[in-house]
Each structure stands twice: as structure tokens, then as C-alpha cells.
Motif scaffolding. Sequence first.
Motif, PDB file in Angstrom:
ATOM      1  N   ILE A   1      55.822  50.840  37.010  1.00  0.00           N
ATOM      2  CA  ILE A   1      54.618  50.511  37.780  1.00  0.00           C
ATOM      3  C   ILE A   1      53.714  49.581  36.973  1.00  0.00           C
ATOM      4  O   ILE A   1      53.175  48.602  37.509  1.00  0.00           O
ATOM      5  CB  ILE A   1      53.885  51.810  38.194  1.00  0.00           C
ATOM      6  CG1 ILE A   1      54.706  52.550  39.245  1.00  0.00           C
ATOM      7  CG2 ILE A   1      52.483  51.513  38.700  1.00  0.00           C
ATOM      8  CD1 ILE A   1      54.200  53.945  39.558  1.00  0.00           C
ATOM      9  N   ALA A   2      53.566  49.861  35.670  1.00  0.00           N
ATOM     10  CA  ALA A   2      52.733  49.001  34.828  1.00  0.00           C
ATOM     11  C   ALA A   2      53.333  47.594  34.747  1.00  0.00           C
ATOM     12  O   ALA A   2      52.603  46.593  34.810  1.00  0.00           O
ATOM     13  CB  ALA A   2      52.594  49.603  33.434  1.00  0.00           C
ATOM     14  N   LEU A   3      54.649  47.496  34.618  1.00  0.00           N
ATOM     15  CA  LEU A   3      55.300  46.180  34.574  1.00  0.00           C
ATOM     16  C   LEU A   3      55.142  45.446  35.904  1.00  0.00           C
ATOM     17  O   LEU A   3      54.948  44.232  35.930  1.00  0.00           O
ATOM     18  CB  LEU A   3      56.774  46.327  34.217  1.00  0.00           C
ATOM     19  CG  LEU A   3      57.069  46.645  32.757  1.00  0.00           C
ATOM     20  CD1 LEU A   3      58.565  46.886  32.561  1.00  0.00           C
ATOM     21  CD2 LEU A   3      56.598  45.530  31.857  1.00  0.00           C
ATOM     22  N   ASP A   4      55.246  46.181  37.016  1.00  0.00           N
ATOM     23  CA  ASP A   4      55.050  45.558  38.324  1.00  0.00           C
ATOM     24  C   ASP A   4      53.644  44.983  38.454  1.00  0.00           C
ATOM     25  O   ASP A   4      53.457  43.892  39.006  1.00  0.00           O
ATOM     26  CB  ASP A   4      55.309  46.563  39.451  1.00  0.00           C
ATOM     27  CG  ASP A   4      56.786  46.821  39.682  1.00  0.00           C
ATOM     28  OD1 ASP A   4      57.614  45.983  39.257  1.00  0.00           O
ATOM     29  OD2 ASP A   4      57.114  47.860  40.300  1.00  0.00           O
ATOM     30  N   ARG A   5      52.660  45.703  37.932  1.00  0.00           N
ATOM     31  CA  ARG A   5      51.284  45.192  37.957  1.00  0.00           C
ATOM     32  C   ARG A   5      51.159  43.928  37.113  1.00  0.00           C
ATOM     33  O   ARG A   5      50.510  42.964  37.525  1.00  0.00           O
ATOM     34  CB  ARG A   5      50.320  46.263  37.448  1.00  0.00           C
ATOM     35  CG  ARG A   5      50.089  47.382  38.424  1.00  0.00           C
ATOM     36  CD  ARG A   5      49.038  48.343  37.915  1.00  0.00           C
ATOM     37  NE  ARG A   5      48.997  49.533  38.744  1.00  0.00           N
ATOM     38  CZ  ARG A   5      48.864  50.761  38.295  1.00  0.00           C
ATOM     39  NH1 ARG A   5      48.726  50.976  37.002  1.00  0.00           N
ATOM     40  NH2 ARG A   5      48.836  51.780  39.116  1.00  0.00           N
ATOM     41  N   LYS A   6      51.781  43.925  35.936  1.00  0.00           N
ATOM     42  CA  LYS A   6      51.721  42.742  35.075  1.00  0.00           C
ATOM     43  C   LYS A   6      52.410  41.555  35.742  1.00  0.00           C
ATOM     44  O   LYS A   6      51.921  40.426  35.668  1.00  0.00           O
ATOM     45  CB  LYS A   6      52.378  43.035  33.729  1.00  0.00           C
ATOM     46  CG  LYS A   6      51.559  43.890  32.809  1.00  0.00           C
ATOM     47  CD  LYS A   6      52.268  44.089  31.480  1.00  0.00           C
ATOM     48  CE  LYS A   6      51.475  44.980  30.555  1.00  0.00           C
ATOM     49  NZ  LYS A   6      52.163  45.176  29.271  1.00  0.00           N
ATOM     50  N   ILE A   7      53.545  41.802  36.388  1.00  0.00           N
ATOM     51  CA  ILE A   7      54.270  40.730  37.075  1.00  0.00           C
ATOM     52  C   ILE A   7      53.422  40.161  38.204  1.00  0.00           C
ATOM     53  O   ILE A   7      53.340  38.940  38.380  1.00  0.00           O
ATOM     54  CB  ILE A   7      55.631  41.238  37.590  1.00  0.00           C
ATOM     55  CG1 ILE A   7      56.575  41.490  36.415  1.00  0.00           C
ATOM     56  CG2 ILE A   7      56.252  40.265  38.572  1.00  0.00           C
ATOM     57  CD1 ILE A   7      57.848  42.209  36.781  1.00  0.00           C
ATOM     58  N   ALA A   8      52.776  41.041  38.973  1.00  0.00           N
ATOM     59  CA  ALA A   8      51.919  40.577  40.066  1.00  0.00           C
ATOM     60  C   ALA A   8      50.757  39.738  39.525  1.00  0.00           C
ATOM     61  O   ALA A   8      50.416  38.699  40.091  1.00  0.00           O
ATOM     62  CB  ALA A   8      51.391  41.768  40.862  1.00  0.00           C
ATOM     63  N   LEU A   9      50.172  40.175  38.409  1.00  0.00           N
ATOM     64  CA  LEU A   9      49.078  39.417  37.802  1.00  0.00           C
ATOM     65  C   LEU A   9      49.567  38.054  37.329  1.00  0.00           C
ATOM     66  O   LEU A   9      48.898  37.036  37.540  1.00  0.00           O
ATOM     67  CB  LEU A   9      48.485  40.204  36.631  1.00  0.00           C
ATOM     68  CG  LEU A   9      47.362  39.514  35.866  1.00  0.00           C
ATOM     69  CD1 LEU A   9      46.153  39.308  36.774  1.00  0.00           C
ATOM     70  CD2 LEU A   9      46.981  40.323  34.641  1.00  0.00           C
ATOM     71  N   GLU A  10      50.748  37.999  36.718  1.00  0.00           N
ATOM     72  CA  GLU A  10      51.299  36.726  36.256  1.00  0.00           C
ATOM     73  C   GLU A  10      51.606  35.803  37.427  1.00  0.00           C
ATOM     74  O   GLU A  10      51.377  34.595  37.346  1.00  0.00           O
ATOM     75  CB  GLU A  10      52.557  36.954  35.411  1.00  0.00           C
ATOM     76  CG  GLU A  10      52.293  37.611  34.066  1.00  0.00           C
ATOM     77  CD  GLU A  10      51.411  36.793  33.157  1.00  0.00           C
ATOM     78  OE1 GLU A  10      51.515  35.551  33.175  1.00  0.00           O
ATOM     79  OE2 GLU A  10      50.602  37.396  32.437  1.00  0.00           O
ATOM     80  N   ARG A  11      52.112  36.352  38.519  1.00  0.00           N
ATOM     81  CA  ARG A  11      52.393  35.532  39.702  1.00  0.00           C
ATOM     82  C   ARG A  11      51.106  34.951  40.277  1.00  0.00           C
ATOM     83  O   ARG A  11      51.063  33.783  40.680  1.00  0.00           O
ATOM     84  CB  ARG A  11      53.138  36.351  40.758  1.00  0.00           C
ATOM     85  CG  ARG A  11      54.585  36.573  40.396  1.00  0.00           C
ATOM     86  CD  ARG A  11      55.340  37.285  41.480  1.00  0.00           C
ATOM     87  NE  ARG A  11      56.743  37.418  41.101  1.00  0.00           N
ATOM     88  CZ  ARG A  11      57.550  38.344  41.549  1.00  0.00           C
ATOM     89  NH1 ARG A  11      57.122  39.225  42.425  1.00  0.00           N
ATOM     90  NH2 ARG A  11      58.794  38.386  41.140  1.00  0.00           N
TER      91      ARG A  11
END
Length: 118
Positions: free
Chosen positions: A35-45
Motif C-alpha cells: 500500500i505504501a509503494l502504491d501511494r509512492k507510485i501514484a505520487l510519482e505519476r
Amino acid sequence: MLKTLDVLLIVLMLGAAAWTFGNKYQVEALESQVIALDRKIALERETIQLLEADWSLLNQPRRMEALAQAFNADLQLVPIAPEQIVRPDELPSAPLPPEPEKDAKGRTFADASKGRAR
């Protein structure tokens, strides 16, 4: 009295329950990491989208033309002539490396230093 098989099965059941709970907590920890990685990926996108929008804004032809005109005195930009565009095979070759310097006997300085006794 309990038979030996009953005791063995109870111990086996308790071991299986402990193993199951251990796996459950490991999976929950991994899920929180996902979940934390998904949040980071969304922020990077989102950041990439913002940077792409900024890039397209900065590269608008009207803006570039206005900047070129504003800084024309400093940059002295002129349109390129068709003769300035060449194919890679028309470019000059790279210069050759310089010849090493030689002494009076025709030896290079590197060769002369090898022959000296220490």
C-alpha cells in the motif's frame, strides 16, 4: 486418560495455529508495504504528469519565439541555412593523436626512461 495420539494431535493443532498466525502477520506487514509503494507510485505519476504539463507549457512555439525576440541582442540567433545540415558521413573524421616526442637518438622519452638503471 488421554491417549498419546490425542496429545500428539493437540500439539500438532497448536503448532499449525501458531504457524498460521505468524503467516497472517507477515502477510499484513507485506500488504502495508504494498500500500505504501502504491501511494509512492501514484505520487510519482502525478509528479510526472505535472512535469509533462510544465514542459509542454515551456516549449510552446509562441513563448519560444517571444523569448528569442526578447534576447535576440544577446543570443544573436539566426535561422539555419540548408547547407548547415549534413549527414553523419559528411562530418570530418576525428583528429589523430599527436606523435610522441623523440630525443636525438630517435627514441621516445618513455622508451629512454625504461633503459636507465635505477
